[in-house]
Motif scaffolding. Sequence first.
Motif, PDB file in Angstrom:
ATOM      1  N   LYS A 136      40.019  18.329  24.651  1.00 10.78           N
ATOM      2  CA  LYS A 136      40.692  19.036  23.562  1.00 10.78           C
ATOM      3  C   LYS A 136      39.808  20.115  22.946  1.00 10.78           C
ATOM      4  CE  LYS A 136      43.322  14.920  22.176  1.00 10.78           C
ATOM      5  NZ  LYS A 136      43.601  13.984  21.055  1.00 10.78           N
ATOM      6  N   ARG A 137      38.511  20.009  23.185  1.00  4.49           N
ATOM      7  CA  ARG A 137      37.560  20.949  22.594  1.00  4.49           C
ATOM      8  C   ARG A 137      36.526  21.358  23.633  1.00  4.49           C
ATOM      9  NH1 ARG A 137      37.032  20.424  16.867  1.00  4.49           N
ATOM     10  NH2 ARG A 137      34.761  20.342  16.903  1.00  4.49           N
ATOM     11  N   ALA A 138      35.968  22.541  23.471  1.00  4.70           N
ATOM     12  CA  ALA A 138      34.918  23.022  24.368  1.00  4.70           C
ATOM     13  C   ALA A 138      33.974  23.911  23.579  1.00  4.70           C
ATOM     14  CB  ALA A 138      35.511  23.794  25.544  1.00  4.70           C
ATOM     15  N   SER A 139      32.679  23.763  23.845  1.00  5.71           N
ATOM     16  CA  SER A 139      31.691  24.609  23.180  1.00  5.71           C
ATOM     17  C   SER A 139      31.725  26.015  23.770  1.00  5.71           C
ATOM     18  CB  SER A 139      30.295  24.022  23.341  1.00  5.71           C
ATOM     19  OG  SER A 139      29.323  24.899  22.830  1.00  5.71           O
ATOM     20  N   ILE A 140      31.569  27.020  22.903  1.00  5.55           N
ATOM     21  CA  ILE A 140      31.469  28.409  23.378  1.00  5.55           C
ATOM     22  C   ILE A 140      30.039  28.914  23.201  1.00  5.55           C
ATOM     23  CG2 ILE A 140      32.652  30.654  23.361  1.00  5.55           C
ATOM     24  CD1 ILE A 140      34.854  29.448  21.729  1.00  5.55           C
ATOM     25  N   HIS A 141      29.169  28.077  22.683  1.00  2.47           N
ATOM     26  CA  HIS A 141      27.715  28.311  22.585  1.00  2.47           C
ATOM     27  C   HIS A 141      27.335  29.326  21.512  1.00  2.47           C
ATOM     28  CE1 HIS A 141      27.183  25.752  26.006  1.00  2.47           C
ATOM     29  NE2 HIS A 141      27.926  26.531  26.769  1.00  2.47           N
ATOM     30  N   ASN A 142      27.737  30.582  21.640  1.00  2.00           N
ATOM     31  CA  ASN A 142      27.260  31.598  20.698  1.00  2.00           C
ATOM     32  C   ASN A 142      28.117  32.855  20.777  1.00  2.00           C
ATOM     33  OD1 ASN A 142      26.218  33.117  23.007  1.00  2.00           O
ATOM     34  ND2 ASN A 142      24.571  31.589  23.043  1.00  2.00           N
ATOM     35  N   ALA A 143      27.752  33.852  19.964  1.00  2.00           N
ATOM     36  CA  ALA A 143      28.519  35.100  19.906  1.00  2.00           C
ATOM     37  C   ALA A 143      28.476  35.845  21.230  1.00  2.00           C
ATOM     38  CB  ALA A 143      27.971  35.990  18.782  1.00  2.00           C
ATOM     39  N   ASN A 144      27.348  35.765  21.949  1.00  2.00           N
ATOM     40  CA  ASN A 144      27.249  36.453  23.242  1.00  2.00           C
ATOM     41  C   ASN A 144      28.295  35.947  24.226  1.00  2.00           C
ATOM     42  OD1 ASN A 144      25.077  37.768  22.184  1.00  2.00           O
ATOM     43  ND2 ASN A 144      23.521  36.644  23.321  1.00  2.00           N
ATOM     44  N   GLU A 145      28.564  34.634  24.208  1.00  2.00           N
ATOM     45  CA  GLU A 145      29.534  34.039  25.128  1.00  2.00           C
ATOM     46  C   GLU A 145      30.951  34.462  24.761  1.00  2.00           C
ATOM     47  OE1 GLU A 145      30.265  31.509  28.545  1.00  2.00           O
ATOM     48  OE2 GLU A 145      28.676  32.802  27.771  1.00  2.00           O
ATOM     49  N   ILE A 146      31.234  34.543  23.457  1.00  2.00           N
ATOM     50  CA  ILE A 146      32.550  35.031  23.033  1.00  2.00           C
ATOM     51  C   ILE A 146      32.775  36.441  23.552  1.00  2.00           C
ATOM     52  CG2 ILE A 146      33.898  35.764  21.015  1.00  2.00           C
ATOM     53  CD1 ILE A 146      32.726  33.413  19.495  1.00  2.00           C
ATOM     54  N   GLN A 147      31.744  37.270  23.436  1.00  4.16           N
ATOM     55  CA  GLN A 147      31.853  38.658  23.897  1.00  4.16           C
ATOM     56  C   GLN A 147      31.965  38.733  25.415  1.00  4.16           C
ATOM     57  OE1 GLN A 147      28.553  41.066  22.637  1.00  4.16           O
ATOM     58  NE2 GLN A 147      29.570  43.005  23.117  1.00  4.16           N
ATOM     59  N   PRO A 156      32.451  19.985  28.513  1.00  5.29           N
ATOM     60  CA  PRO A 156      33.526  20.933  28.834  1.00  5.29           C
ATOM     61  C   PRO A 156      33.132  22.352  28.422  1.00  5.29           C
ATOM     62  CG  PRO A 156      34.377  19.019  27.645  1.00  5.29           C
ATOM     63  CD  PRO A 156      32.891  18.953  27.571  1.00  5.29           C
ATOM     64  N   LYS A 157      33.463  23.324  29.269  1.00  5.54           N
ATOM     65  CA  LYS A 157      33.146  24.711  28.939  1.00  5.54           C
ATOM     66  C   LYS A 157      34.243  25.625  29.450  1.00  5.54           C
ATOM     67  CE  LYS A 157      30.323  25.342  33.119  1.00  5.54           C
ATOM     68  NZ  LYS A 157      28.995  25.709  33.638  1.00  5.54           N
ATOM     69  N   ILE A 158      34.428  26.721  28.756  1.00  5.31           N
ATOM     70  CA  ILE A 158      35.364  27.757  29.184  1.00  5.31           C
ATOM     71  C   ILE A 158      34.627  28.677  30.149  1.00  5.31           C
ATOM     72  CG2 ILE A 158      36.761  29.720  28.429  1.00  5.31           C
ATOM     73  CD1 ILE A 158      37.162  28.276  25.771  1.00  5.31           C
ATOM     74  N   THR A 159      35.170  28.844  31.329  1.00  2.00           N
ATOM     75  CA  THR A 159      34.484  29.645  32.344  1.00  2.00           C
ATOM     76  C   THR A 159      35.095  31.033  32.532  1.00  2.00           C
ATOM     77  OG1 THR A 159      35.850  28.666  34.090  1.00  2.00           O
ATOM     78  CG2 THR A 159      33.742  27.602  33.606  1.00  2.00           C
ATOM     79  N   ALA A 160      36.383  31.194  32.211  1.00  2.00           N
ATOM     80  CA  ALA A 160      37.037  32.495  32.428  1.00  2.00           C
ATOM     81  C   ALA A 160      38.369  32.531  31.683  1.00  2.00           C
ATOM     82  CB  ALA A 160      37.262  32.737  33.923  1.00  2.00           C
ATOM     83  N   VAL A 161      38.926  33.728  31.622  1.00  2.00           N
ATOM     84  CA  VAL A 161      40.229  33.941  30.978  1.00  2.00           C
ATOM     85  C   VAL A 161      41.190  34.503  32.020  1.00  2.00           C
ATOM     86  CG1 VAL A 161      41.469  35.242  29.203  1.00  2.00           C
ATOM     87  CG2 VAL A 161      39.158  34.357  28.728  1.00  2.00           C
TER      88      VAL A 161
END
Length: 707
Positions: A390-401, A421-426
Amino acid sequence: MAKDSIATCVLKRRWLFYFFLKKEPPSDTDPKTQSTASMSTQNIQARIAELTAQLNHYNEQYYQNSTSEVSDFEFDKLLAELHQLEQAHPQWAQPDSPTQRVGGAITKEFATVFHQYPMLSLGNTYSEAELQDFDQRIRKIIGDNFEYVCELKFDGVAISLRYENGLLTVAATRGDGVRGDDITANARTIRSIPLRVKAANLPPVFEVRGEVFMSYKTFEQINKEREDIGDSLLANPRNAASGALKMQDSALVAKRNLECYVYALMGENLPFGTHEESVKALESWGFNVSPTYRRCASIAEVMDFIHFWEKNKETLPLAIDGIVLKVNDFAQREELGFTAKSPRWAISFKYQAEAKTTRLLSVVYQVGRTGAVTPVANLEPVELAGTVVKRASIHNANEIQRLDLHLGDLVYVEKGGEIIPKITAVELSAREPNSQPVGFIDECPACQTPLVRKDGEAAHYCPNESGCPPQLKGRIEHFIQRKAMNIEGIGVETIEQLFDKGLISNPADLYHLKLEQLLGLERFAKKSAQNLLDGVQKSLQTPFERVLFGIGIRYVGATVAEKLAQFFGNIDAIAAADYETLRTAPEIGEKIAQSVVAFFADEKNRAYIEALRAVGVQLQVSDEHKLEKESDVLQGKTFVISGTFQRYERDELKAKIEANGGKVLSGVSGKLTYLLAGEKAGDSKLEKAQKLGVSVISEADFEQMIS
């Protein structure tokens, strides 16, 4: 020891093993630990050999057979005696001495090792149909009368181990397959790698291939410790293991608790006809072989093996990314031969990384104890690797960008190393036209203080250390934990209650709690309230090094706190130390020294220390932990230590100087008596000492002084 779990006992022995080797001199009341001056040369050499064999036996029983034949106290006393004898007589130290398990060797650069047997890469496939094709190619060459051995493809770092007359002589990385790096000192700290193999009919020379790895449990434990001190987290177990093997200080490698599975034996004229026989021999010789390998009579059995572990890989202590399929019979391997790059008798089947798509619902921001702000994605629930995510870390602002995240995006989610869990792509084709991009926040979500971003760091921080609720609560949670003050009867929910009721705002407030205040809280009866108060009072006896860790200075973990406590002796000396003085303490690098100076420069932190002093916590090293005095031969003499040394670590030299009446200073000046210079001593210190007429002495000179 029988009351503890085996895992707990192993952790205890590992810690005690390191602590006593580095810190505790052996008792001189035991006749076996008598001064080396009263022992003959022959007796000393024999005693070193006796202790080495005895301790190796105890270790083998403890780690391989889960049997403890002696108490921890007795083991550590023998170990300390061996260490003292080896320090005084390094020429007689055995190559399989258990003292090597804690490391200490400094490697400035790794020598190149040429592999006697090339470490070839395997052909690989993600397709079951291609495995069928591989099987058909084998049958065309050698017929239908053969077997396979299937092994898990561990996600670690390949290593080659060379043994001569049963002794580990060289450990090397794979490198380019033809040559790798000599990492022998680091490999010796891995407890599942035997330093000496004892077996009947052992080949005089042989090589063992294996995979060094960091278990999930160790990885999570280390990341928890790094989070505790505000350090960046390790990315995944595989990278953590790889980085550890290339550390220059083997003592640091030992602390990473690496492990090794071996899977192949190589040598001339080995008495084995099949791979399975050779692996069973490795097991009988004491090597750590994963019990997951299987002999398969057909490709259908191979497929069953593949499908079983695809469903059950999350039950393993480490990550795998597939299986390795090998022809079992060595003579048939010879017939099949090699291509230019890989053997024709083996292939790697890789599992597709399990990824699912789901919707990004929102991004929230969490504030940690050190003020680091971490973005976390809230997702539509999706089942992944056997769990609902249900949740995944995005780590930091660099990863959001990097991901260019928008709210409502269809995102791909994987489990990194089967853990996080991590987001790998959109999936950009599914993005709504008017979706809002995710932007990193400017203010702390808890206290609205503008965030800051330090040079060279990816994370944003809330600088409101004294007023940000998550940081204040996190500091108290850190203070009460087992490795710090170990206060029983209090947990996260209790801290939340006490904080929200205004009863505590920092750890010192715990010592002012009253019974009637606790009885007014939810879930507190008289007995549970009294247990909490008793736990708080009991913590006043906690040794200074653990208090220092509990105080929560950024980058000061449990080991660093111990080093600072032993080096300076009390909190006031640490608070008064400048950057240069702190750098002279063992294992205190630039980042830690800067953090300690900044902590004590803050008036609020100094007031916090005084509040702890007022309630009676231990703020100095107790007499029982202080180094015993050896002599006054260095009385009135001052030293600066520079460089690396053959027989001592810097903290050992400092302790030796102080035990003999001398003092260690941070910088070279005209008042200095000696510059103790080792290999790679600082040029600026040497030059300054020469200009000022300060005597420059070697390690041998120093030993002559105190002998």
